[in-house]
Design a protein around this motif. Structure first.
Motif, PDB file in Angstrom:
ATOM      1  N   GLU A 257       0.834  -1.204   0.000  1.00 54.27           N
ATOM      2  CA  GLU A 257       0.000   0.000   0.000  1.00 54.27           C
ATOM      3  C   GLU A 257       0.872   1.258   0.000  1.00 54.27           C
ATOM      4  N   ILE A 258       1.891   1.270   0.842  1.00 53.40           N
ATOM      5  CA  ILE A 258       2.773   2.438   0.940  1.00 53.40           C
ATOM      6  C   ILE A 258       3.490   2.683  -0.380  1.00 53.40           C
ATOM      7  N   MET A 259       4.041   1.613  -0.968  1.00 55.66           N
ATOM      8  CA  MET A 259       4.834   1.774  -2.185  1.00 55.66           C
ATOM      9  C   MET A 259       3.966   2.087  -3.399  1.00 55.66           C
ATOM     10  N   ALA A 260       2.788   1.469  -3.482  1.00 55.98           N
ATOM     11  CA  ALA A 260       1.879   1.759  -4.596  1.00 55.98           C
ATOM     12  C   ALA A 260       1.409   3.210  -4.541  1.00 55.98           C
ATOM     13  N   LYS A 261       1.141   3.703  -3.343  1.00 58.58           N
ATOM     14  CA  LYS A 261       0.725   5.104  -3.204  1.00 58.58           C
ATOM     15  C   LYS A 261       1.824   6.041  -3.669  1.00 58.58           C
ATOM     16  N   ARG A 262       3.070   5.768  -3.281  1.00 65.07           N
ATOM     17  CA  ARG A 262       4.175   6.609  -3.709  1.00 65.07           C
ATOM     18  C   ARG A 262       4.336   6.549  -5.234  1.00 65.07           C
ATOM     19  N   ALA A 263       4.074   5.376  -5.820  1.00 69.13           N
ATOM     20  CA  ALA A 263       4.205   5.196  -7.264  1.00 69.13           C
ATOM     21  C   ALA A 263       3.044   5.796  -8.038  1.00 69.13           C
ATOM     22  N   GLY A 264       1.941   6.058  -7.357  1.00 67.49           N
ATOM     23  CA  GLY A 264       0.773   6.617  -8.023  1.00 67.49           C
ATOM     24  C   GLY A 264      -0.010   5.590  -8.825  1.00 67.49           C
ATOM     25  N   VAL A 265       0.054   4.339  -8.385  1.00 69.18           N
ATOM     26  CA  VAL A 265      -0.676   3.265  -9.068  1.00 69.18           C
ATOM     27  C   VAL A 265      -1.431   2.449  -8.024  1.00 69.18           C
ATOM     28  N   GLY A 266      -2.319   1.574  -8.500  1.00 69.28           N
ATOM     29  CA  GLY A 266      -3.012   0.670  -7.605  1.00 69.28           C
ATOM     30  C   GLY A 266      -2.116  -0.472  -7.171  1.00 69.28           C
ATOM     31  N   VAL A 267      -2.483  -1.117  -6.078  1.00 72.36           N
ATOM     32  CA  VAL A 267      -1.678  -2.230  -5.575  1.00 72.36           C
ATOM     33  C   VAL A 267      -1.521  -3.350  -6.606  1.00 72.36           C
ATOM     34  N   PRO A 268      -2.588  -3.745  -7.344  1.00 68.78           N
ATOM     35  CA  PRO A 268      -2.402  -4.811  -8.341  1.00 68.78           C
ATOM     36  C   PRO A 268      -1.353  -4.459  -9.401  1.00 68.78           C
ATOM     37  N   ASP A 269      -1.365  -3.202  -9.872  1.00 70.41           N
ATOM     38  CA  ASP A 269      -0.359  -2.791 -10.851  1.00 70.41           C
ATOM     39  C   ASP A 269       1.027  -2.827 -10.231  1.00 70.41           C
ATOM     40  N   TYR A 270       1.126  -2.350  -8.994  1.00 71.69           N
ATOM     41  CA  TYR A 270       2.435  -2.341  -8.350  1.00 71.69           C
ATOM     42  C   TYR A 270       2.952  -3.758  -8.146  1.00 71.69           C
ATOM     43  N   GLU A 271       2.055  -4.671  -7.803  1.00 72.29           N
ATOM     44  CA  GLU A 271       2.462  -6.068  -7.629  1.00 72.29           C
ATOM     45  C   GLU A 271       3.043  -6.620  -8.920  1.00 72.29           C
ATOM     46  N   SER A 272       2.476  -6.232 -10.071  1.00 74.50           N
ATOM     47  CA  SER A 272       2.989  -6.740 -11.345  1.00 74.50           C
ATOM     48  C   SER A 272       4.379  -6.188 -11.638  1.00 74.50           C
ATOM     49  N   TYR A 273       4.632  -4.923 -11.288  1.00 75.33           N
ATOM     50  CA  TYR A 273       5.963  -4.357 -11.486  1.00 75.33           C
ATOM     51  C   TYR A 273       6.958  -4.977 -10.513  1.00 75.33           C
ATOM     52  N   ASP A 274       6.495  -5.218  -9.306  1.00 84.90           N
ATOM     53  CA  ASP A 274       7.367  -5.755  -8.273  1.00 84.90           C
ATOM     54  C   ASP A 274       7.953  -7.103  -8.676  1.00 84.90           C
TER      55      ASP A 274
END
Length: 330
Positions: A257-274
């Motif tokens: 949640e913290i990292m997705a917010k900083r990235a400006g994306v939703g958690v599912p999108d951030y999980e895919s980048y991660d």
């Protein structure tokens, strides 16, 4: 998320250094004394967002280091800020660090944040199913970036060179857009622009950074001034990183949640980048400093010279400072 890994920033960097060479030292914001505030820069890349977790969870303070965390919307701005001494530390690629050092910057790598293991991709249109199929085709990428570097590595693997394709130099966002519009046959891009490029029907990745382990490493880089002035603070930064990675492992949902917010994306999108980024463990850091980084630096230096981004290979003396990861208590 905004473009990262822009080696073309070396031109701006060299100009800034040249302007400062004949006068007083470039303006900077140094710590007043050992134990003072350290300014740490980072920008949009999954391997660097853990710094946001460190700040929000108070892990810098827990490690006895006073950090002013500065987020840069422009990765290029973070490179120039470190090169001119306006910040004390920054997370950046090995490619860009070498370009900065070639331009005269005094910097040292003290930590491997991550390796790109899939987030950098060569994506091709329908009908192109292999790297060999790129011969004679138009391929776009941002000249001098790590994705240009990835393209050259991929072509070499297929027995080709850049002369065998029609290379179209475009900024990363423009390259992705041109590919989707059908203006080029293939494109070299990094996340999140991979998502944009794959919107073209029938497109697919024919090579990724996962195919070239260790080719695209990202690091915590500090000024030589900080290294000499306050090594205790540098150790605090390195210790904080490993504490943060442990905290993320134990509190993954909150960390996402913290990292997705900083990235400006939703958690599912951030999980895919991660998933396309491999965060280095302490053991992997120690192994990398034991030899892999030097080999990668020499290979990238050759690329920088061949691409005419630097006039001569950057000096490697003092570039790697392994003592800080060696001192971390497991």
């Amino acid at each position: 998320m905004t473009p990262r890994r822009r080696l073309t920033a070396v031109l701006t960097l060299v100009l800034a250094l040249a302007l400062g060479a004949g006068c007083a030292s470039p303006a900077r914001t140094p710590a007043a004394s050992p134990g003072g505030a350290i300014t740490l820069g980072f920008s949009a890349w999954p391997g660097w967002f853990p710094w946001q977790v460190a700040e929000e969870r108070g892990l810098f303070r827990a490690n006895g280091v006073n950090v002013e965390l500065k987020y840069f919307d422009s990765y290029t701005d973070s490179l120039n800020a470190l090169a001119t001494g306006k910040i004390d530390a920054n997370s950046q690629t090995l490619n860009d660090t070498l370009a900065s050092v070639a331009g005269g910057a005094k910097q040292s790598i003290v930590l491997v944040n991550d390796n790109s293991t899939g987030n950098d991709q060569i994506i091709a249109r329908s009908g192109i199913s292999s790297l060999a199929d790129l011969k004679g085709k138009t391929v776009a990428a941002e000249q001098g970036t790590v994705d240009h570097y990835l393209l050259l590595l991929a072509l070499k693997k297929a027995g080709l060179t850049e002369a065998d394709v029609k290379f179209q130099p475009l900024a990363t966002d423009a390259a992705a857009a041109a590919f989707v519009a059908g203006q080029v046959d293939a494109v070299g891009v990094f996340a999140p622009f991979t998502t944009t490029a794959l919107k073209r029907p029938g497109s697919r990745a024919i090579a990724t950074s996962a195919d070239f382990p260790g080719a695209i490493p990202d690091h915590l880089v500090v000024t030589r001034d900080l290294l000499g002035r306050d090594p205790k603070a540098v150790q605090g930064l390195v210790n904080t990183w490993f504490d943060t990675i442990a905290w993320i492992r134990d509190h993954r949902a909150e960390a996402m949640e913290i990292m997705a917010k900083r990235a400006g994306v939703g958690v599912p999108d951030y999980e895919s980048y991660d998933k396309g980024t491999t965060i280095f463990t302490l053991d992997q850091n120690r192994a990398a400093f034991g030899g892999d980084l030097t080999a990668s630096a020499r290979q990238i230096s050759d690329f920088l010279v061949a691409s005419e981004l630097v006039d001569a290979p950057p000096p490697l003396d003092g570039l790697f400072a392994p003592q800080f990861v060696q001192a971390v208590q497991p």
